[in-house]
Design a protein around this motif. Structure first.
Motif, PDB file in Angstrom:
ATOM      1  N   GLU A 117      -7.293   0.451   1.640  1.00 56.09           N
ATOM      2  CA  GLU A 117      -6.649   1.637   1.976  1.00 56.09           C
ATOM      3  C   GLU A 117      -5.653   2.285   1.035  1.00 56.09           C
ATOM      4  OE1 GLU A 117      -6.671   2.490   6.363  1.00 56.09           O
ATOM      5  OE2 GLU A 117      -6.999   0.323   6.468  1.00 56.09           O
ATOM      6  N   PRO A 118      -5.631   2.642  -0.143  1.00 56.96           N
ATOM      7  CA  PRO A 118      -4.724   2.868  -1.009  1.00 56.96           C
ATOM      8  C   PRO A 118      -3.826   4.079  -0.678  1.00 56.96           C
ATOM      9  CG  PRO A 118      -6.773   3.538  -1.906  1.00 56.96           C
ATOM     10  CD  PRO A 118      -7.220   2.659  -0.611  1.00 56.96           C
ATOM     11  N   ASP A 119      -4.436   4.988   0.183  1.00 60.80           N
ATOM     12  CA  ASP A 119      -3.535   5.952   0.675  1.00 60.80           C
ATOM     13  C   ASP A 119      -2.524   5.584   1.537  1.00 60.80           C
ATOM     14  OD1 ASP A 119      -4.947   7.877  -1.045  1.00 60.80           O
ATOM     15  OD2 ASP A 119      -6.330   8.595   0.770  1.00 60.80           O
ATOM     16  N   GLU A 151       0.062   3.415  -0.301  1.00 58.83           N
ATOM     17  CA  GLU A 151       1.078   4.242  -1.013  1.00 58.83           C
ATOM     18  C   GLU A 151       2.023   4.857  -0.168  1.00 58.83           C
ATOM     19  OE1 GLU A 151       1.391   7.644  -4.676  1.00 58.83           O
ATOM     20  OE2 GLU A 151      -0.669   6.793  -3.858  1.00 58.83           O
ATOM     21  N   LYS A 152       1.813   5.066   0.824  1.00 65.39           N
ATOM     22  CA  LYS A 152       2.671   5.917   1.844  1.00 65.39           C
ATOM     23  C   LYS A 152       4.004   4.948   2.114  1.00 65.39           C
ATOM     24  CE  LYS A 152       3.165   7.040   6.731  1.00 65.39           C
ATOM     25  NZ  LYS A 152       3.866   6.031   7.272  1.00 65.39           N
ATOM     26  N   TYR A 153       3.583   3.462   2.349  1.00 72.84           N
ATOM     27  CA  TYR A 153       4.589   2.539   2.486  1.00 72.84           C
ATOM     28  C   TYR A 153       5.421   2.404   1.432  1.00 72.84           C
ATOM     29  CZ  TYR A 153       3.320   2.199   7.217  1.00 72.84           C
ATOM     30  OH  TYR A 153       2.796   2.620   8.550  1.00 72.84           O
ATOM     31  N   PHE A 154       4.570   2.199   0.234  1.00 70.09           N
ATOM     32  CA  PHE A 154       5.491   1.920  -1.054  1.00 70.09           C
ATOM     33  C   PHE A 154       6.277   3.094  -1.287  1.00 70.09           C
ATOM     34  CE2 PHE A 154       1.438  -0.667  -2.409  1.00 70.09           C
ATOM     35  CZ  PHE A 154       1.942  -1.767  -1.930  1.00 70.09           C
ATOM     36  N   GLN A 155       5.855   4.352  -1.232  1.00 69.25           N
ATOM     37  CA  GLN A 155       6.984   5.598  -1.318  1.00 69.25           C
ATOM     38  C   GLN A 155       8.182   5.305  -0.149  1.00 69.25           C
ATOM     39  OE1 GLN A 155       6.920   7.441  -3.775  1.00 69.25           O
ATOM     40  NE2 GLN A 155       5.036   7.790  -4.454  1.00 69.25           N
TER      41      GLN A 155
END
Length: 282
Positions: free
Chosen positions: A255-257, A260-264
């Motif tokens: 679930e890449p989206d 990315e939300k948590y990496f951001q």
């Protein structure tokens, strides 16, 4: 691969080239941490003999003797010092601690009681007295004593760990969680942090166990709870790795989206987080 180093726990040091430059208490504590027990005993005894005989020093001395397998010697040493010391409370606590470690619970209680009569601010004695009562299944009395210790020093995490242990033994862990939420709601930030750090450690351990079993969905649930607790107690040093781990978990789930939300989120808190930045670039 998902991983998260426990926050607040450092790896055991392999050595310290500048140990001779440390303050005496720091030197004794480092030797104890490095499991150089005989050397730690010598350093703690020096502290006592120079008048630094507070309960924390006595506790370190007892733990050093315990590590060296010489608790009987520790008992003799503290009894001899007790006769000439003006600061009896810390030594009484130390003897109680030895009796507690050697499972002479009734004698331990007697020493802890005498220690707090001599110094009602002896938080370590209150805490260990609570542990002794809990071992006798006198849970309510044990909780009362540990909460006295917390009231004296709410920054000492071992008291909160002990409180959790008693609630766990009494099978009422939900009360610990309820007290945490009450402290958060009432703005008692120091108390909330103590409770929260203990809860976070338990949740993190559950997450590791579930990950080993391959149950990623439940692992994500645990780490969402973990991040929520860290937010409530404003513990950024715990929140960043928790959010990064959530990113890794979602990445692993395909679930890449969400990942990315948590990496951001990690980068919003710590723009210099190299691993999160590399994940976002990918």
């Amino acid at each position: 691969i998902f991983s998260l180093h426990p926050v607040g726990l450092s790896a055991q040091p392999s050595g310290h080239p500048g140990i001779g430059n440390l303050a005496p208490r720091e030197k004794a504590g480092l030797l104890l941490l490095q499991k150089q027990y005989d050397l730690a005993v010598k350093e703690y005894k020096k502290l006592l003999e120079h008048g630094e005989d507070d309960a924390n020093v006595v506790r370190g001395l007892v733990q050093s003797y315990q590590g060296a397998g010489r608790l009987e010697e520790a008992e003799d040493y503290l009894k001899k010092r007790l006769g000439s010391s003006r600061r009896r409370s810390s030594l009484l606590y130390g003897l109680g601690y030895i009796y507690y470690l050697t499972r002479r619970i009734n004698q331990a209680e007697s020493f802890f009681s005498e220690a707090v009569q001599g110094d009602p601010a002896n938080a370590l004695a209150w805490n260990n007295w609570g542990a002794a009562l809990a071992d006798k299944k006198l849970y309510s009395e044990g909780i009362e004593k540990v909460k006295k210790a917390i009231g004296i020093n709410p920054s000492e995490i071992i008291f909160f760990n002990n409180l959790w242990r008693i609630y766990d033994k009494r099978r009422s862990k939900e009360l610990f969680l309820a007290e945490f939420e009450n402290h958060v709601r009432d703005g008692q930030s120091v108390l909330a942090k103590g409770y929260g750090l203990v809860l976070a450690r338990k949740i993190r351990q559950e997450g590791f166990s579930l990950y080993a079993k391959g149950d990623l969905e439940k692992v994500v649930e645990r780490f969402l709870n973990l991040a929520e607790i860290y937010r409530k107690i404003d513990h950024v040093s715990g929140l960043v790795p928790a959010l990064f781990s959530l990113g890794l978990l979602y990445d692993e789930q395909g679930e890449p989206d969400k990942a990315e939300k948590y990496f951001q989120e990690v980068l919003a808190i710590n723009p210099g987080h190299i691993q999160a930045r590399e994940k976002v670039k990918k």
